[in-house]
Design a protein around this motif. Structure first.
Motif, PDB file in Angstrom:
ATOM      1  N   HIS A  25       3.564 -16.416 -19.931  1.00 20.68           N
ATOM      2  CA  HIS A  25       4.540 -17.431 -19.399  1.00 20.68           C
ATOM      3  C   HIS A  25       4.361 -18.492 -20.389  1.00 20.68           C
ATOM      4  CE1 HIS A  25       0.954 -17.826 -17.088  1.00 20.68           C
ATOM      5  NE2 HIS A  25       0.991 -18.893 -17.522  1.00 20.68           N
ATOM      6  N   ILE A  26       3.885 -18.294 -21.557  1.00 21.00           N
ATOM      7  CA  ILE A  26       3.922 -19.427 -22.645  1.00 21.00           C
ATOM      8  C   ILE A  26       4.836 -18.758 -23.762  1.00 21.00           C
ATOM      9  CG2 ILE A  26       2.290 -20.403 -24.479  1.00 21.00           C
ATOM     10  CD1 ILE A  26      -0.281 -18.790 -22.912  1.00 21.00           C
ATOM     11  N   LEU A  27       5.902 -19.888 -23.820  1.00 21.67           N
ATOM     12  CA  LEU A  27       6.883 -19.490 -24.575  1.00 21.67           C
ATOM     13  C   LEU A  27       6.590 -19.360 -26.007  1.00 21.67           C
ATOM     14  CD1 LEU A  27       9.302 -21.587 -22.552  1.00 21.67           C
ATOM     15  CD2 LEU A  27       9.501 -19.133 -23.194  1.00 21.67           C
ATOM     16  N   GLU A  28       5.666 -20.195 -26.739  1.00 28.64           N
ATOM     17  CA  GLU A  28       5.482 -20.155 -28.184  1.00 28.64           C
ATOM     18  C   GLU A  28       4.896 -18.841 -28.652  1.00 28.64           C
ATOM     19  OE1 GLU A  28       1.772 -21.841 -29.027  1.00 28.64           O
ATOM     20  OE2 GLU A  28       1.526 -22.769 -26.769  1.00 28.64           O
ATOM     21  N   GLU A  29       4.402 -18.080 -27.321  1.00 21.54           N
ATOM     22  CA  GLU A  29       3.923 -16.653 -27.881  1.00 21.54           C
ATOM     23  C   GLU A  29       4.927 -15.788 -28.304  1.00 21.54           C
ATOM     24  OE1 GLU A  29       0.420 -16.258 -26.137  1.00 21.54           O
ATOM     25  OE2 GLU A  29       0.823 -14.369 -25.244  1.00 21.54           O
ATOM     26  N   VAL A  30       6.244 -16.046 -27.857  1.00 17.38           N
ATOM     27  CA  VAL A  30       7.056 -15.025 -28.102  1.00 17.38           C
ATOM     28  C   VAL A  30       7.632 -15.231 -29.454  1.00 17.38           C
ATOM     29  CG1 VAL A  30       9.685 -14.745 -27.489  1.00 17.38           C
ATOM     30  CG2 VAL A  30       8.044 -15.173 -25.573  1.00 17.38           C
ATOM     31  N   GLU A  31       7.644 -16.606 -29.957  1.00 19.65           N
ATOM     32  CA  GLU A  31       8.032 -17.081 -31.260  1.00 19.65           C
ATOM     33  C   GLU A  31       7.057 -16.484 -32.176  1.00 19.65           C
ATOM     34  OE1 GLU A  31       8.728 -21.146 -30.428  1.00 19.65           O
ATOM     35  OE2 GLU A  31      10.581 -20.787 -31.621  1.00 19.65           O
TER      36      GLU A  31
END
Ligand SMILES: Nc1ncnc2c1ncn2[C@@H]1O[C@H](COP(=O)(O)OP(=O)(O)O)[C@@H](O)[C@H]1O
Ligand SMILES: [Mg+2]
Lengths: 250, 244
Positions: free
Chosen positions: A192-198
């Protein structure tokens, strides 16, 4: 070749509650899919159906052309799985635990030793190799879970919140590891950590209340935010996608 | 291909990684000594046999078996490793059988450690070796049945204490069903058929002939059937309830 992971019409009902309501997902080798969504959205439930832990209420899963429901052992052999919280046997040492996983996966003698050594190398576990798992820090335990999942160099790797609860350095290490494996595997990781996606993903799928509300590249996700927003753009998109839906349902 | 061996090995060594099982093992041996020599008066009876030992043996297994089996699935559920093992390429049947085999092996270790009592009566006189061997076979089968029951019941909970109590209660009832007190009580009002049926499901009814050195295939098959039935129940319980 068919997609490495092909999930069709996955549904899961717990009593009268629809946790997952019809998810279609195909993942090819070389893709790193970030599976996003608020707590309780159904990420773990979906992954548990893909890995064969939970039987779907409806729908089917194929792993590398093998049907999970009719040939579960063959499908599971193609797959590495890190369950949420990276459960391991606390009484075993890292060496014993990985040896055990290797044996269950059918490796013997020098081949098993070689596989364990390679997994330990990749996850940097040499320093604690002979330590009981219960004495390890959270970061090390997570890496033991990862080592276990990649021991047989599977074409499909599924990780439920692999970086949850880790400090920034540990998160960085895990992401580096994922990146090095990304080339020839189909990887799904929930977060649920968005920076991980980037940071690591080639594709983002957002689910909310058991249905997919976004499926596209991280760039496409970013493009959904109005140009006027300069910082935390993904947060903005995430909130729009996952709260608007909630409101409309009420 | 069966992948039982790594499961058996892991589960068996887990008994030695944690002190709990060892503590129960020592208690079992200690109580075996007390019941055989002090309560059962092995010396004073003036007979070179192991009757006192085998008479108390099922009752001692009544607490050793739940202590061995409570861990098997309850702990797996509590720490979440059930999700790990059931997504490995191994069937639930192999997991269940492998765990039970490991538990049974541990119980057999406990029995082997009582062999000095046999040596004692060998030293004291000329015991009926057939009866002693039969008694040991019966004890091992009884332990196997208790452990299958305990394994199945540990699959319904995350709490080892609950698993212990459930197993002890069920095994207690199955033992008691064969006792004269119970059968006389039943005989007083129930039809003879009922009393007979109750006696026939009692583990004790099938244990006693072995204690006298009579190993009847039907008794062996009875224990095998109890083990098979409860391991089958165990498999179903895991399949149904593994994610709860
Ligand atoms: N075994 C279960 N029984 C009943 N409800 C469950 C069970 N597992 C999950 N749920 C419910 O399903 C929903 C989705 O859970 P989960 O898939 O764990 O969400 P996420 O991983 O996205 O946080 C939650 O509301 C949760 O309470
Ligand atoms: Mg989750």
């Amino acid at each position: 070749m068919e997609a490495a992971i092909a999930a069709q019409g996955l549904r899961k009902r717990f009593g009268s509650f629809d946790a997952v309501q019809g998810i279609d997902l195909t993942v090819k080798r070389g893709e790193v899919l970030g599976f996003l969504g608020p707590h309780g959205a159904g990420k773990s439930t979906t992954m548990r159906m893909i890995t064969g832990f939970l039987a779907p209420t409806a729908g089917g899963v194929r792993i590398c052309d093998t049907d999970m429901l009719s040939e579960p052992l063959k499908a599971k052999a193609h797959m590495g799985y890190l369950p949420e919280g990276a459960p391991c046997y606390p009484d075993m040492t890292v060496a014993e635990f990985l040896g055990f996983i290797g044996a269950v996966r059918g490796f013997d003698g020098p081949e098993r030793a070689r596989r364990v050594e390679a997994a330990v190398e990749r996850t940097n576990l040499h320093g604690v190799f002979h330590q009981p798992i219960e004495t390890l820090s959270k970061g090390f335990k997570r890496r033991v879970g990862l080592a276990q999942a990649i021991l047989h160099d599977p074409p499909v790797l599924i990780m439920d919140e692999p970086t949850d609860g880790l400090d920034p350095n540990q998160k960085h290490q895990v992401r580096e590891l994922i990146r090095t494996m990304a080339k020839n595997k189909a990887i799904v990781l929930s977060t649920h950590i968005l920076e991980e996606v980037e940071a690591v993903c080639t594709r983002a799928v957002i689910i909310n209340r058991g249905t997919i509300v976004f499926d596209g590249t991280p760039q496409a996700l970013d493009a959904k935010a109005p140009a006027s927003i300069a910082r935390n753009r993904l947060d903005h998109v995430f909130r729009t996608l996952t709260t608007a839906d909630t409101e409309s349902r009420r | 291909m069966s992948r039982l061996a790594p499961i058996v090995r892991r589960e068996f060594s887990a008994y030695f990684n944690t002190p709990l099982a060892a503590v129960f093992l020592v208690m079992f041996l200690f109580l075996t000594g007390i019941f055989t020599f002090n309560v059962g008066q092995l010396y004073e009876r003036g007979q070179a046999d192991l009757r006192p030992f085998f008479d108390f043996n099922p009752w001692l297994f009544l607490f050793l078996a739940p202590a061995i089996s409570m861990r098997l699935w309850a702990e797996e559920r509590r720490i979440g490793t059930i999700e790990l093992v059931t997504t490995l390429p191994i069937s639930i049947r192999d997991l269940v059988v492998g765990k039970w085999l490991a538990a049974w092996a541990f119980a057999c270790v406990a029995l082997v450690l009582t062999l000095p009592i046999w040596l004692t009566v060998e030293y004291l006189g000329e015991p009926d070796r057939g009866a002693i061997l039969g008694g040991y076979v019966g004890s091992a089968l009884m332990a196997g049945a208790f452990l299958a029951i305990g394994s199945a019941l540990s699959a319904v909970t995350k709490n080892q204490v609950v698993a212990f109590v459930l197993c002890a209660v069920v095994c207690f009832l199955l033992l008691m069903a064969g006792y004269p007190v119970v059968l006389d009580f039943l005989g007083g009002w129930a039809s003879p058929g009922v009393a007979e049926a109750v006696a026939s499901v009692s583990l004790l009814t099938h244990f006693e002939p072995m204690e006298r050195g009579v190993i009847d295939l039907r008794d062996v098959l009875f224990f095998a059937a109890v083990v098979a039935a409860f391991l089958w129940l165990n498999i179903l319980l895991i399949e149904w309830k593994k994610a709860d």
